[in-house]
Motif scaffolding. Structure first.
Motif, short mmCIF file in Angstrom:
data_model
loop_
_atom_site.label_atom_id
_atom_site.label_comp_id
_atom_site.label_asym_id
_atom_site.label_seq_id
_atom_site.Cartn_x
_atom_site.Cartn_y
_atom_site.Cartn_z
N ALA A 1 -10.77 -1.61 3.60
CA ALA A 1 -11.33 -1.77 4.95
C ALA A 1 -11.74 -0.34 5.08
CB ALA A 1 -10.17 -2.09 5.73
N ALA A 2 -12.84 0.17 4.37
CA ALA A 2 -13.41 1.25 4.50
C ALA A 2 -14.59 1.32 5.35
CB ALA A 2 -14.15 1.87 3.07
N ALA A 3 -14.34 2.25 6.43
CA ALA A 3 -15.28 2.43 7.34
C ALA A 3 -16.49 3.29 6.88
CB ALA A 3 -14.92 2.88 8.67
N GLY A 4 -17.85 2.90 7.33
CA GLY A 4 -18.58 3.96 6.83
C GLY A 4 -18.88 5.21 7.16
N ARG A 5 -19.17 6.48 6.63
CA ARG A 5 -19.09 7.59 7.00
C ARG A 5 -20.40 8.30 6.70
NH1 ARG A 5 -13.32 10.36 5.57
NH2 ARG A 5 -11.98 8.97 7.23
N GLY A 6 -20.66 9.68 7.30
CA GLY A 6 -21.90 10.10 6.97
C GLY A 6 -22.97 9.41 7.64
N ALA A 7 -24.15 10.31 7.71
CA ALA A 7 -25.41 9.60 8.36
C ALA A 7 -25.92 8.52 7.84
CB ALA A 7 -26.66 10.76 8.21
N CYS B 1 -7.10 0.13 -0.73
CA CYS B 1 -7.85 1.12 -0.34
C CYS B 1 -7.43 2.62 -0.45
CB CYS B 1 -7.69 1.05 1.21
SG CYS B 1 -9.27 1.54 2.32
N GLU B 2 -6.85 3.29 0.19
CA GLU B 2 -6.49 4.66 -0.07
C GLU B 2 -5.90 4.95 -1.42
OE1 GLU B 2 -6.18 9.02 1.07
OE2 GLU B 2 -7.26 7.32 2.19
N ASP B 3 -5.11 4.05 -1.76
CA ASP B 3 -4.39 3.81 -3.09
C ASP B 3 -5.46 4.46 -4.33
OD1 ASP B 3 -2.32 3.00 -2.09
OD2 ASP B 3 -2.23 1.07 -2.80
N LYS C 1 0.82 -1.11 0.11
CA LYS C 1 -0.10 0.04 0.16
C LYS C 1 0.85 1.17 -0.02
CE LYS C 1 -3.88 1.77 2.63
NZ LYS C 1 -4.92 1.48 3.67
N VAL C 2 0.77 2.11 -0.94
CA VAL C 2 1.42 3.22 -1.20
C VAL C 2 0.89 4.45 -0.05
CG1 VAL C 2 2.18 5.12 -2.72
CG2 VAL C 2 1.88 2.57 -3.62
N TYR C 3 -0.31 4.78 -0.12
CA TYR C 3 -0.84 5.71 0.49
C TYR C 3 -1.55 5.55 1.93
CZ TYR C 3 0.21 8.59 -3.62
OH TYR C 3 0.69 9.29 -4.65
N ALA D 1 -3.70 8.68 -9.97
CA ALA D 1 -2.38 8.40 -10.81
C ALA D 1 -1.83 7.10 -10.77
CB ALA D 1 -1.32 9.51 -10.15
N LEU D 2 -2.31 6.33 -9.49
CA LEU D 2 -2.08 5.01 -9.42
C LEU D 2 -2.75 4.05 -10.41
CD1 LEU D 2 -1.24 4.51 -5.63
CD2 LEU D 2 0.24 5.17 -7.44
#
Length: 291
Positions: free
Chosen positions: A176-182, A151-153, A114-116, A158-159
């Protein structure tokens, strides 16, 4: 599929899994069970989420959970279809890396670090992991070229472009993205407002480059993180071929073909018109102009 790799048609399954934190043996047993189910369904490639071998929020246990870089550390996964797992590796520098590993016959066919590493909000990965230093495509057999991201990549376009410029037909993304927002969902539906952005990123890469994008996200709860599920397989024309639920474990399957990649690229000339030399020149100019 045989040892030589995939055929021109590829059956891909995304396993949207929960994992047991800091228990590789339990997680590998679960992956092996999923791999056996996939074999019975004629699946060629199983994709699991980010850090599917160890769990995500490892913190200071990262060193104890890091395995030495090896070509044959996964004998328990040797008997079924190919599988992409998420694991912690350390190389000769003894720095832990968040790795996506494509296994064939239990051996590593390709690895991506993972780069980022996100260090915002709930995330503090830069404190525990060393970052990767590049992306590469690789030959998966049958004419398929693949690339891996974590994930963040995917949030750094550009990747994906680099993989496409090197000839990728399929980009696999572990997350492994967590849920965000209402808990209101959005245009794409679901519990979390954040998931629409993931869909936009995956579909944009697929449409722009004429590639398949397979996104395997984590399910379940770990500490204060509620993972958002919603894994998807996107065709090279940007259409969603399969989507997992967002309230627990799920599995989705799609049949991929190189013919579909070719068909998606006929209406456009993006790949033909692309100019990596121009990009390299302009990036060098921007880097040199920065203080």
């Amino acid at each position: 599929m045989n040892d030589a790799g995939f055929g021109a048609r590829l059956r891909l399954r995304v396993e949207q899994m929960d994992t047991v934190l800091a228990d590789p043996a339990a997680n590998l047993a679960r992956i092996a069970t999923a791999q056996a189910r996939a074999a019975a369904d004629g699946v060629d490639l199983v994709v699991t989420p980010e850090l599917s071998v160890t769990g995500y929020d490892v913190r200071d246990a990262v060193h104890a959970l890091a395995d030495p870089e090896s070509d044959a550390p996964f004998g328990e996964l040797a008997g079924g279809p190919d599988v992409v797992v998420g694991a912690i590796e350390r190389d000769a520098s003894f720095i832990p890396r968040n790795g996506a590993l494509h296994l064939r016959g239990g051996r590593v066919l390709h690895r991506h670090r993972k780069v980022y590493l996100p260090t915002y909000g709930l995330f503090d990965e830069g404190r525990y992991f060393g970052r990767g230093d590049g992306v590469r495509t690789y030959d998966a057999g049958g004419g398929w070229r693949m690339g891996l991201l974590v994930c963040e990549d995917l949030w750094h376009p550009a990747l994906a472009w680099l993989l496409a410029a090197e000839g990728a037909h399929l980009i696999v993304v572990q997350s492994a993205a967590a849920g965000r927002g209402a808990v209101a969902g959005g245009a794409a539906g679901g519990r979390f407002a954040s998931w629409g952005a993931w869909e936009h990123l995956a579909r944009a890469a697929a449409i722009a480059y004429g590639v398949y994008v397979a996104l395997a996200n984590r399910a379940g709860v770990e500490g204060g993180l509620v993972f958002a599920g919603g894994s998807m397989i996107v065709g090279p024309d940007g259409e969603i071929l399969a989507r997992a639920g967002d309230e627990g474990e799920d599995a989705i399957t799609a049949d991929l073909s190189l013919d579909a990649v070719a068909a998606a690229r006929r209406p456009y000339a993006h790949a033909r018109a692309d100019d990596p030399r121009l990009v390299a020149r302009e990036i060098a100019r921007i880097v040199e102009s920065r203080p």
